[in-house]
Design an enzyme around this catalytic site. Structure first.
Site, PDB file in Angstrom:
ATOM      1  N   MET A   1     -38.035 -21.228  27.952  1.00 55.34           N
ATOM      2  CA  MET A   1     -38.768 -20.092  28.547  1.00 55.34           C
ATOM      3  C   MET A   1     -40.264 -20.336  28.447  1.00 55.34           C
ATOM      4  O   MET A   1     -40.810 -20.431  27.339  1.00 55.34           O
ATOM      5  CB  MET A   1     -38.395 -18.778  27.852  1.00 55.34           C
ATOM      6  CG  MET A   1     -37.024 -18.252  28.214  1.00 55.34           C
ATOM      7  SD  MET A   1     -36.694 -16.638  27.480  1.00 55.34           S
ATOM      8  CE  MET A   1     -36.329 -17.087  25.784  1.00 55.34           C
TER       9      MET A   1
ATOM     10  N   CYS B   1     -35.791 -23.533  38.312  1.00 52.10           N
ATOM     11  CA  CYS B   1     -36.921 -22.600  38.341  1.00 52.10           C
ATOM     12  C   CYS B   1     -37.133 -22.064  39.757  1.00 52.10           C
ATOM     13  O   CYS B   1     -37.307 -22.830  40.699  1.00 52.10           O
ATOM     14  CB  CYS B   1     -38.194 -23.274  37.849  1.00 52.10           C
ATOM     15  SG  CYS B   1     -39.606 -22.158  37.952  1.00 52.10           S
TER      16      CYS B   1
ATOM     17  N   GLY C   1     -31.558 -16.426  26.817  1.00 46.65           N
ATOM     18  CA  GLY C   1     -32.991 -16.340  27.081  1.00 46.65           C
ATOM     19  C   GLY C   1     -33.561 -15.015  26.628  1.00 46.65           C
ATOM     20  O   GLY C   1     -33.873 -14.808  25.458  1.00 46.65           O
TER      21      GLY C   1
HETATM   22  C1  LIG Z   1     -40.316 -15.587  30.401  1.00 53.57           C
HETATM   23  C2  LIG Z   1     -39.321 -16.556  30.957  1.00 53.57           C
HETATM   24  C3  LIG Z   1     -39.669 -17.881  31.109  1.00 53.57           C
HETATM   25  C4  LIG Z   1     -38.739 -18.816  31.609  1.00 53.57           C
HETATM   26  N1  LIG Z   1     -39.074 -20.126  31.672  1.00 53.57           N
HETATM   27  C5  LIG Z   1     -38.123 -21.039  31.993  1.00 53.57           C
HETATM   28  C6  LIG Z   1     -38.374 -22.433  31.873  1.00 53.57           C
HETATM   29  O1  LIG Z   1     -39.465 -22.860  31.475  1.00 53.57           O
HETATM   30  N2  LIG Z   1     -37.379 -23.289  32.202  1.00 53.57           N
HETATM   31  C7  LIG Z   1     -36.139 -22.859  32.629  1.00 53.57           C
HETATM   32  O2  LIG Z   1     -35.253 -23.671  32.890  1.00 53.57           O
HETATM   33  N3  LIG Z   1     -35.883 -21.547  32.739  1.00 53.57           N
HETATM   34  C8  LIG Z   1     -36.827 -20.640  32.398  1.00 53.57           C
HETATM   35  N4  LIG Z   1     -36.509 -19.318  32.424  1.00 53.57           N
HETATM   36  C9  LIG Z   1     -35.146 -18.904  32.766  1.00 53.57           C
HETATM   37  C10 LIG Z   1     -34.292 -18.782  31.491  1.00 53.57           C
HETATM   38  O3  LIG Z   1     -34.171 -20.031  30.855  1.00 53.57           O
HETATM   39  C11 LIG Z   1     -32.901 -18.242  31.818  1.00 53.57           C
HETATM   40  O4  LIG Z   1     -32.266 -19.120  32.703  1.00 53.57           O
HETATM   41  C12 LIG Z   1     -32.924 -16.867  32.441  1.00 53.57           C
HETATM   42  O5  LIG Z   1     -33.839 -16.009  31.795  1.00 53.57           O
HETATM   43  C13 LIG Z   1     -31.532 -16.218  32.427  1.00 53.57           C
HETATM   44  O6  LIG Z   1     -31.057 -16.127  31.102  1.00 53.57           O
HETATM   45  P1  LIG Z   1     -31.131 -14.733  30.262  1.00 53.57           P
HETATM   46  O7  LIG Z   1     -30.474 -13.665  31.096  1.00 53.57           O
HETATM   47  O8  LIG Z   1     -30.411 -15.016  28.978  1.00 53.57           O
HETATM   48  O9  LIG Z   1     -32.579 -14.429  30.062  1.00 53.57           O
HETATM   49  C14 LIG Z   1     -37.447 -18.379  31.979  1.00 53.57           C
HETATM   50  C15 LIG Z   1     -37.108 -17.032  31.844  1.00 53.57           C
HETATM   51  C16 LIG Z   1     -38.021 -16.120  31.334  1.00 53.57           C
HETATM   52  C17 LIG Z   1     -37.608 -14.680  31.174  1.00 53.57           C
END
Ligand SMILES: Cc1cc2nc3c(=O)[nH]c(=O)nc-3n(C[C@H](O)[C@H](O)[C@H](O)COP(=O)(O)O)c2cc1C
Length: 330
Positions: free
Chosen positions: A19, A102, A228
């Site tokens: 993240m 992304c 995440g």
């Molecule tokens: C603040 C933030 C930053 C993120 N940055 C990345 C990242 O750098 N690389 C990536 O693959 N996904 C990134 N994501 C996506 C998360 O890794 C994840 O796939 C997404 O939030 C869904 O999972 P969750 O519902 O558990 O949050 C980001 C998500 C958030 C909320």
């Protein structure tokens, strides 16, 4: 039990999601202490690394205590990605993860991140060449597809596996969905159920309670889950899930003292890592989440997020301990 290359993982491992601006070394350390089995860095631009952009290079910092750790990179140019593999290897991570998910415009418009979902052949080619370039395991994090009409994740995952990808984490949304709607885990289960798949398939998206994690394991049959947003301000989430798996009961509420201790250590580790100014500034975004639920907290939060001097922020933590002593969190 799943393995990423030679890295043996426990049954149904919990992975801290990459993240941006969140998964830095201090936050990863806190999540690791609370049971995260694998942690990933924020995504790092391959072009930035090659240019030696300071911000990208700093993101390569990893610490022994957080292993196994994956460094995540993004890019769409084969040469750049290969050079990036060479640079990343020097930081000696356990895993190199490729971001093919992304959804942000400035990444996608260069064909990187989820942009690559429009060119699956290139996605496979990049993965194949990166696998050949390093002895480290290459893993992929991606989404279901570009949009609802182009979901071919079962075929895509199999092709990535066939060129040597060692694990795949799938966010159950398409690029078109961005973060809207609910994550759909069914297509991820279809990837797992493909008889030809033998690498771990990790589910991602909307795991926000121990029950949801259990559903991902028992109903969808996935090999582990990547977490995440549920961990932001709540590094205890990993422990809460593991406790629930073990006992069938919810872990006790996290106390005020534990929250203050985490905030304090988070700030101290950030200062140690990035220096006073950046450490104070960049840890600010976490406090609201650490202290969520406390009534009439604004006065204290303001103290934490307005001072540039860590002494004031640490003093605000002490005041919180005193002012809300005995407060019971849900
Ligand atoms: C603040 C933030 C930053 C993120 N940055 C990345 C990242 O750098 N690389 C990536 O693959 N996904 C990134 N994501 C996506 C998360 O890794 C994840 O796939 C997404 O939030 C869904 O999972 P969750 O519902 O558990 O949050 C980001 C998500 C958030 C909320």
């Amino acid at each position: 039990m799943p393995k990423i290359g030679d890295i043996q993982l426990p049954d149904f491992p919990l992975l801290l999601a990459p993240m941006e601006d969140v998964s830095d070394p201090p936050f990863r350390a806190l999540c690791k202490e609370q049971g995260a089995d694998v942690v990933y860095t924020e995504f790092i631009s391959s072009e930035g690394l090659i240019r030696d952009a300071a911000k990208s290079v700093m993101k390569l910092d990893i610490y022994e205590k957080e292993r196994p750790v994956g460094i995540q990179i993004f890019g769409a140019e084969l040469d750049s990605m290969l050079q990036t593999v060479d640079i990343v290897e020097k930081s000696n991570p356990d895993i190199i993860d490729i971001n093919f998910g992304c959804p942000v415009k400035k990444v996608v418009c260069k064909g990187a991140g989820a942009g690559i979902l429009k060119d699956i052949d290139l996605m496979v080619k990049l993965t194949e060449e990166m696998v050949k370039r390093t002895k480290l395991p290459i893993t992929v994090k991606t989404r279901l597809g570009w949009d609802h009409d182009s979901i071919r994740i079962v075929e895509v995952a199999e092709r990535l596996q066939d060129v040597g990808c060692q694990a795949i984490s799938i966010h159950g949304r398409t690029r078109a969905q961005m973060y809207k709607g609910n994550a759909d885990w069914k297509p991820i289960a279809e990837v797992k159920n493909n008889q030809r798949m033998h690498i771990p398939v990790f589910g991602n998206g909307d795991v926000d309670s121990p029950e949801r994690a259990m559903e991902m394991r028992d109903v969808y049959g996935l090999d582990g889950c990547m977490i995440g947003r549920a961990s932001i301000g709540n590094p205890w989430f990993f422990r809460q899930v593991k406790h629930f798996f073990k006992t069938g009961e919810h872990f006790r509420p996290i106390t005020l003292e534990e929250r203050v201790d985490a905030a304090r250590r988070h700030l101290q580790m950030s200062i140690d890592w990035k220096g006073e100014k950046l450490g104070v500034f960049e840890t600010r975004r976490h406090y609201t989440n650490y202290f969520k639920g406390i009534p009439n907290f604004k006065e204290y939060r303001m103290k934490m997020v307005t001072s540039d001097d860590s002494v004031d922020v640490f003093a605000a933590f002490d005041e919180v301990l005193e002012a809300f002593s005995g407060y019971e969190f849900a």
